[in-house]
Design a protein around this motif. Structure first.
Motif, PDB file in Angstrom:
ATOM      1  N   GLU A 281      52.715   5.437  38.791  1.00  0.00           N
ATOM      2  CA  GLU A 281      51.272   4.804  38.586  1.00  0.00           C
ATOM      3  C   GLU A 281      51.240   3.788  37.445  1.00  0.00           C
ATOM      4  OE1 GLU A 281      48.166   7.684  38.986  1.00  0.00           O
ATOM      5  OE2 GLU A 281      48.682   7.578  41.421  1.00  0.00           O
ATOM      6  N   MET A 282      51.885   4.239  36.392  1.00  0.00           N
ATOM      7  CA  MET A 282      51.578   3.433  35.220  1.00  0.00           C
ATOM      8  C   MET A 282      52.083   2.074  35.548  1.00  0.00           C
ATOM      9  SD  MET A 282      53.467   3.783  31.718  1.00  0.00           S
ATOM     10  CE  MET A 282      55.012   3.053  32.303  1.00  0.00           C
ATOM     11  N   TYR A 283      53.256   2.075  36.040  1.00  0.00           N
ATOM     12  CA  TYR A 283      53.780   0.578  36.501  1.00  0.00           C
ATOM     13  C   TYR A 283      53.281   0.116  37.535  1.00  0.00           C
ATOM     14  CZ  TYR A 283      57.842   1.706  33.671  1.00  0.00           C
ATOM     15  OH  TYR A 283      58.640   1.922  32.317  1.00  0.00           O
TER      16      TYR A 283
ATOM     17  N   LYS B 269      55.676  10.524  39.179  1.00  0.00           N
ATOM     18  CA  LYS B 269      54.397   9.716  39.868  1.00  0.00           C
ATOM     19  C   LYS B 269      53.705   9.203  38.968  1.00  0.00           C
ATOM     20  CE  LYS B 269      50.269  11.618  41.339  1.00  0.00           C
ATOM     21  NZ  LYS B 269      49.457  12.651  41.652  1.00  0.00           N
ATOM     22  N   HIS B 270      53.449   9.896  37.668  1.00  0.00           N
ATOM     23  CA  HIS B 270      52.745   9.193  36.459  1.00  0.00           C
ATOM     24  C   HIS B 270      53.463   8.038  36.309  1.00  0.00           C
ATOM     25  CE1 HIS B 270      49.786  12.443  36.310  1.00  0.00           C
ATOM     26  NE2 HIS B 270      50.669  13.230  35.862  1.00  0.00           N
ATOM     27  N   GLU B 271      54.607   8.067  36.014  1.00  0.00           N
ATOM     28  CA  GLU B 271      55.364   6.804  35.705  1.00  0.00           C
ATOM     29  C   GLU B 271      54.906   5.723  36.810  1.00  0.00           C
ATOM     30  OE1 GLU B 271      58.034   5.947  33.154  1.00  0.00           O
ATOM     31  OE2 GLU B 271      56.888   7.463  32.111  1.00  0.00           O
TER      32      GLU B 271
ATOM     33  N   THR C 149      55.621  14.917  39.633  1.00  0.00           N
ATOM     34  CA  THR C 149      54.215  14.688  39.165  1.00  0.00           C
ATOM     35  C   THR C 149      54.814  13.656  37.782  1.00  0.00           C
ATOM     36  OG1 THR C 149      54.194  16.371  37.653  1.00  0.00           O
ATOM     37  CG2 THR C 149      53.224  16.634  39.583  1.00  0.00           C
ATOM     38  N   VAL C 150      55.666  13.742  37.131  1.00  0.00           N
ATOM     39  CA  VAL C 150      56.133  13.201  35.978  1.00  0.00           C
ATOM     40  C   VAL C 150      56.350  11.522  36.606  1.00  0.00           C
ATOM     41  CG1 VAL C 150      57.612  12.501  34.198  1.00  0.00           C
ATOM     42  CG2 VAL C 150      56.650  14.819  34.238  1.00  0.00           C
TER      43      VAL C 150
ATOM     44  N   GLU D 229      45.801 -15.573  39.069  1.00  0.00           N
ATOM     45  CA  GLU D 229      44.917 -16.282  38.182  1.00  0.00           C
ATOM     46  C   GLU D 229      45.527 -17.671  37.763  1.00  0.00           C
ATOM     47  OE1 GLU D 229      43.171 -14.358  34.661  1.00  0.00           O
ATOM     48  OE2 GLU D 229      42.399 -12.779  36.042  1.00  0.00           O
TER      49      GLU D 229
ATOM     50  N   THR E 295      49.882   0.306  37.872  1.00  0.00           N
ATOM     51  CA  THR E 295      48.740  -0.491  36.948  1.00  0.00           C
ATOM     52  C   THR E 295      49.134  -1.817  36.366  1.00  0.00           C
ATOM     53  OG1 THR E 295      48.507   1.904  36.569  1.00  0.00           O
ATOM     54  CG2 THR E 295      46.805   0.145  35.634  1.00  0.00           C
ATOM     55  N   LEU E 296      50.106  -1.425  35.720  1.00  0.00           N
ATOM     56  CA  LEU E 296      50.718  -2.712  34.976  1.00  0.00           C
ATOM     57  C   LEU E 296      51.068  -3.927  36.005  1.00  0.00           C
ATOM     58  CD1 LEU E 296      53.463  -1.456  32.460  1.00  0.00           C
ATOM     59  CD2 LEU E 296      51.103  -2.824  32.022  1.00  0.00           C
TER      60      LEU E 296
ATOM     61  N   ASP F 154      48.028  -5.679  37.082  1.00  0.00           N
ATOM     62  CA  ASP F 154      47.694  -6.281  36.135  1.00  0.00           C
ATOM     63  C   ASP F 154      48.365  -7.604  36.156  1.00  0.00           C
ATOM     64  OD1 ASP F 154      46.191  -7.187  33.850  1.00  0.00           O
ATOM     65  OD2 ASP F 154      47.882  -6.952  32.672  1.00  0.00           O
ATOM     66  N   TYR F 155      49.616  -7.650  36.188  1.00  0.00           N
ATOM     67  CA  TYR F 155      50.580  -8.754  36.153  1.00  0.00           C
ATOM     68  C   TYR F 155      50.104  -9.768  37.316  1.00  0.00           C
ATOM     69  CZ  TYR F 155      52.923  -7.633  31.909  1.00  0.00           C
ATOM     70  OH  TYR F 155      53.401  -7.187  30.745  1.00  0.00           O
TER      71      TYR F 155
ATOM     72  N   ARG G 113      47.003 -11.560  37.088  1.00  0.00           N
ATOM     73  CA  ARG G 113      47.054 -12.554  36.020  1.00  0.00           C
ATOM     74  C   ARG G 113      47.883 -13.582  36.758  1.00  0.00           C
ATOM     75  NH1 ARG G 113      49.328 -11.168  30.202  1.00  0.00           N
ATOM     76  NH2 ARG G 113      48.080  -9.332  29.800  1.00  0.00           N
TER      77      ARG G 113
END
Lengths: 486, 541
Positions: free
Chosen positions: B235-237, B231-233, B228-229, B250, B239-240, B243-244, B247
């Motif tokens: 997911e975080m990446y 997985k969280h990592e 799970t840890v 854009e 998300t990042l 975003d990138y 961007r």
């Protein structure tokens, strides 16, 4: 423009569910839930004591009612009126209670900020987060509800904890380069965390979600620094209001300043439209319609007011604050971006409390309450009135210039952008509601028998109606009449 | 006549002197006659009596009016009258001079008055200035004092600031320290409180839920594992990254937009340049090259829009830079042409509207006037400069003349010197000749003496009559020669010659028969004459 009948409320506790269907109001120890469209009472819940805080869960299924004095939290379900939940924090006390973004956990902050207790409604499990920092805005959830950032104070150093809200896993934990962290806020896209220092030092730090320091910004030294911070809904701009009466706009690529908005005592630019509210007592109840003034209502004791456009230069009313007192009433106290990030509304100066209303405690609670409500609604703006507190400045973010100046007769208590349109609603504690749009400005009298003094206002999440809160009353204001409403 | 002349010249001199200068000695001289006269009136008896009249007259500076003939003395009336006249004249002149002097005195007294006035005024001014000066000095002193005090206060302020800064910093550190201490205490208290609350085993601290809720997403909660840890990592990446990516998208969009704008701009630029081409004849070739290159640039741009490689970007930026440069030069050229055109345009006033042409005319007139002024000024300046030059050159020329003259004089001096030398030589020759002559004469005299001796010794009257006659004739002729010489000399020196002549000749007017005495006299005279002649020679030369 239509107004609903007036309802009772207490402690300014009146909130619309995130899905926009229900309106919850608190009257003493009772919680009333109404249908927004019909205003019929759907449910009525009775709490154990006078409610000091009320909040909808994100799925609009549950309502949290906190009674800080008794350290109690009661949760009610809309679908199952029989279901109930009671959380007792015991002798450790309670100062703040809030939903987690998933609507299945409740975060209670104990007295003295000893810890934050996370109660799960699913498993009845309890977990503690130690050493939360007691500051202006020490906790913030990302807009998508995935992450929670929490300011932590340990060994006289500031840290930021980033939790995954799903299972309260501590994702990142890092020390910040602040003397005394004052607040933190996620960017709307949830990828950047803005952290700012206390007013003694002008310092804004920008951290990536993974804890990397992206940039540090400091406009000046030695003088009192940051007063408020606001992200534009597009995450493109970060507006920083400070004690030097300026707003600085940082961009999201280089995190450098791209614009600086000053709040001069004299507006000299001829491109700026200066609206000045002019009050006049009129005996006759006849309605007056001018280009920029639509005075509504038929109150007999009303003092009519209208806006006049003044040509530049215009002198603003300025009250010099007492410099010897702590937290001087100077500087940009409130910032709010319109929902389309096109406009920025600012207020330079803060409320000096008027003698007839002692709102000190009230204000704090109020702001906390409104904060959570506005977070839900997506827009934000609060309170109150003064060294130029009767003036609202509207800036165009495309031209990076001043668009309009609204000078009211009394200090502005609250202003908020329509979450759907470029429309700004304001109130100044009198019986009127003020609306600004790029095409013009109106002041509207709230019709009521006892004289409805508008102290706060909140937009419905769909942009209509506008909820007006008086001292112990509330009323809905429908801005779109049937013909123009689709 | 001669005497009066000398007197009048004397008087004239006096008069001249009196007019020329007012020196005290002269004053004394002028004062003298009245004084002496005055004295004479008092001491008439003492100054003059019958015996010392001529001396008195002489002492008065007047010519003698007496002719002393024996014991009685006659007054020469003419000279007396002259004297009187002179005296009158003198007196009149004296009066005149007195008048003049009085006038002068009046004038000088006036001037003295005015001078005194000015002196008083100046004194007042001086006083005023002095007062002002003292005031200013006082002020300066005060200001200096002020400056000093201000400097002192500045210094003290600086010290104060330094002190305060030190205090502030020390206080800040102290407060920080205190705060940390307090915070630690607070933390301890919190810990303690927490512990106490935990130890108390509070019953109240509880959650009371009627029935457990399902998760909002309907899933069951998972155990915390490494998975799970991770997985969280992840997911975080994610998300990042999202975003990138957004961007970047854009930015790409923005870039595309910008490219489009650039392309359009280029097109417009080319259009402008090409439309200009047929109008202008002079730069036809250049334009052709330009537009060709522009086209090239556009082509490269087209390529670059499609290619997103570094190479393409470089090409693009280079192209843009080149074209911008060209455009800049072109615009500059245009500017210059416009400037030229403008001047041409000015001349042809028909196209210019009425009022502007009027104004232009006015301006031109003004310009011309200004030009005239400038020219005049230049002319004057030059004149002045040339005048100065001339002066200088004249001075130089004068100097040259001087030198020339000097040279001439030196030459003359030299010639004169030469002449003097030659004269000297001649004189020497002459003296030598004279010496020779004297010697010859001596010898001759000796001869004559011997002859005379012979004559005396052979004093027989009938011994030889012819011989002495011839001798006599020679002698007379010789004597006559000498006489002639003597007369010539006498003519030149009458006063000297007359006295001995008189003294000698007057007692013996008719004693020619005594030959011996006459000859000895003659010899004597001759010797004297010779002496005189020798004496006068240098004078003559």
């Amino acid at each position: 423009m239509n107004f609903s009948e007036v309802f009772k409320q207490s402690n300014h506790l009146c909130k619309i569910s995130p899905d926009g269907k229900y309106l919850a109001t608190c009257v003493q120890y009772r919680l009333v839930v109404r249908d927004v469209s019909t205003l019929q009472i759907l449910n009525l819940y009775t709490c154990l004591d006078q409610i000091s805080h009320m909040e909808w869960s994100s799925d609009s299924q549950f309502i949290l009612c906190a009674m800080y004095k008794r350290a109690l939290v009661q949760v009610w379900s809309l679908e199952q009126p029989d279901w109930h939940c009671k959380i007792d924090e015991g002798s450790i006390g309670l100062v703040a209670s809030r939903w987690s973004p998933d609507g299945r956990h409740i975060l209670n902050t104990t007295e003295f900020h000893l810890r934050i207790t996370v109660w799960s409604l699913c498993t009845k499990a309890v977990s503690y987060i130690k050493n939360p920092k007691a500051c202006h805005k020490g906790i913030d959830f990302s807009r998508d509800g995935c992450y929670m950032a929490l300011a932590e104070r340990r060994d006289c150093k500031d840290y930021v904890c980033v939790f995954v809200c799903d299972d309260w896993h501590l994702l990142r934990h890092f020390e910040t380069e602040t003397q005394d962290l004052a607040g933190l806020e996620w960017s709307p896209n949830g990828c950047v965390l803005a952290v700012w220092d206390s007013c003694l030092e002008y310092k804004v730090l920008l951290y990536s979600l993974d804890g990397r320091l992206l940039s540090t910004y400091s406009a000046y030294e030695w003088s009192l620094g940051v007063k408020c911070v606001a992200w534009s809904p597009s995450s493109q701009f970060l507006a920083i209001g400070s004690y030097d009466e300026k707003v600085r706009i940082l961009n999201h690529i280089t995190w450098k300043k791209i614009a600086q908005f000053e709040h001069p005592a004299t507006v000299t630019s001829t491109k700026v439209v200066v609206y000045k509210e002019v009050e006049k007592r009129s005996a006759a109840g006849s309605e007056e319609h001018t280009l920029h003034n639509i005075t509504m209502g038929s109150s007999l004791l009303s003092r009519r007011s209208k806006y006049e456009i003044h040509p530049a230069p215009v002198q603003m009313p300025v009250v010099r604050p007492d410099p010897d007192r702590a937290n001087p009433k100077i500087g940009v106290s409130t910032l709010a971006f319109s929902s389309d990030s096109r406009y920025l509304a600012t207020k330079n100066g803060q409320a000096s409390r008027s003698p007839h209303v002692d709102h000190h405690v009230f204000d704090e609670q109020l702001s906390a309450a409104l904060e959570s409500a506005f977070r839900m609604l997506g827009g934000c703006a609060f309170l109150t009135a003064d060294n130029m507190a009767s003036v609202i400045w509207v800036w165009d973010m495309q031209k990076m210039s001043l668009e309009a100046v609204l000078e009211q007769t009394s200090a502005v208590r609250c202003f908020q952008w329509d979450p759907k349109r470029s429309r700004l609603a304001m109130c100044t504690g009198n019986t009127k509601v003020y609306l600004w749009t790029p095409t013009g400005c109106v002041s509207v009298e709230v019709p009521s028998d006892g004289g409805f003094q508008v102290q706060l206002l909140t937009w419905h999440c769909h942009g209509d109606p506008l909820i007006l809160l008086g001292k112990e009353q509330l009323c809905l204001c429908y801005t779109n009449t049937g013909t123009e409403d689709k | 006549m001669l005497l009066t002349d000398t007197v009048s010249s004397d008087v004239k001199d006096v008069g001249n002197n009196s007019i020329k200068c007012h020196t005290p000695p002269l004053m004394g001289y002028l004062d003298q006659p009245p004084l002496t006269l005055h004295r004479t009136s008092y001491m008439h008896m003492n100054f003059c009596n019958e015996h010392n009249v001529p001396e008195c007259v002489l002492s008065l500076g007047l010519p003698p009016v007496w002719t002393q003939s024996g014991s009685s003395s006659d007054v020469n009336v003419v000279s007396l009258l002259n004297c009187v006249y002179e005296l009158l004249q003198l007196h009149r002149r004296g009066l005149q001079t007195v008048e003049n002097m009085e006038m002068e005195q009046l004038k000088s007294s006036n001037s003295v008055d005015s001078l005194q006035l000015t002196i008083t005024r100046l004194k007042e001014q001086l006083e005023l200035a002095k007062r002002e000066n003292t005031g200013l000095l006082e002020r300066e002193r005060q200001l200096q004092l002020k400056v000093k005090s201000l400097q002192n206060s500045l210094k003290s302020e600086k010290e104060e600031i330094h002190k305060l800064q030190n205090i502030v910093s020390s206080r800040a550190s102290q407060y920080n320290h205190e705060m940390k201490r307090k915070e630690r205490e607070l933390n301890k208290l919190k810990e303690r409180l927490n512990q106490l609350l935990v130890d108390k085993k509070e019953k109240r601290l509880a959650i009371d839920v009627s029935n457990k809720l399902g998760r909002a997403d309907g899933k069951r909660s998972l155990w915390k594992t490494e998975k799970t840890v991770a997985k969280h990592e992840g997911e975080m990446y994610k998300t990042l990254l999202r975003d990138y990516e957004s961007r970047q998208k854009e930015l790409l969009l923005e870039n595309a937009e910008l490219r489009k704008v650039l392309k359009q701009m280029k097109k417009e630029m080319v259009a402008i340049l090409s439309s200009r081409k047929p109008n202008v004849n002079g730069d036809k070739q250049d334009n052709g090259v330009d537009s060709d290159e522009e086209e090239e640039g556009i082509d490269s741009c087209k390529e670059s829009v499609e290619l997103f490689s570094v190479h393409a970007r470089e090409k693009l930026t280079n192209g843009v830079r080149r074209q911008l440069k060209k455009l800049k030069t072109h615009v500059e050229r245009l500017d210059s042409r416009v400037h030229l055109g403008g001047t041409i345009f000015c001349e042809d006033t028909e196209n210019v509207p009425q009022d502007t042409s009027k104004e232009m005319g006015k301006l031109r007139l003004e310009a011309r006037q200004c030009k005239d002024y400038i020219q005049k000024q230049q002319h004057l300046l030059q004149q002045k400069l040339s005048a100065q030059c001339e002066e200088e050159t004249s001075a130089m020329l004068a100097d040259c003349h001087m030198f020339q003259e000097k040279d001439c004089l030196r030459d003359e001096w030299k010639t004169l010197e030469g002449q003097r030398k030659s004269f000297e030589r001649e004189r020497r020759n002459f003296t030598e000749a004279a010496i020779r002559l004297s010697e010859e004469r001596k010898t001759f005299e000796e001869e004559r003496a011997t002859w005379l001796k012979h004559q005396f010794l052979n004093s027989s009257p009938f011994a030889d009559s012819k011989k002495p006659q011839s001798h006599c004739a020679f002698q007379t002729r010789d004597e006559g020669q000498y006489c002639f010489l003597i007369s010539a000399v006498a003519e030149k020196e009458p006063s000297r010659a007359s006295l001995p002549e008189r003294a000698v000749t007057s007692p013996t007017p008719g004693c020619a028969p005594s030959v011996s005495s006459s000859t000895s006299d003659l010899l004597h005279t001759l010797s004297i004459i010779c002496e005189n002649r020798y004496m006068f020679l240098p004078v003559l030369w």
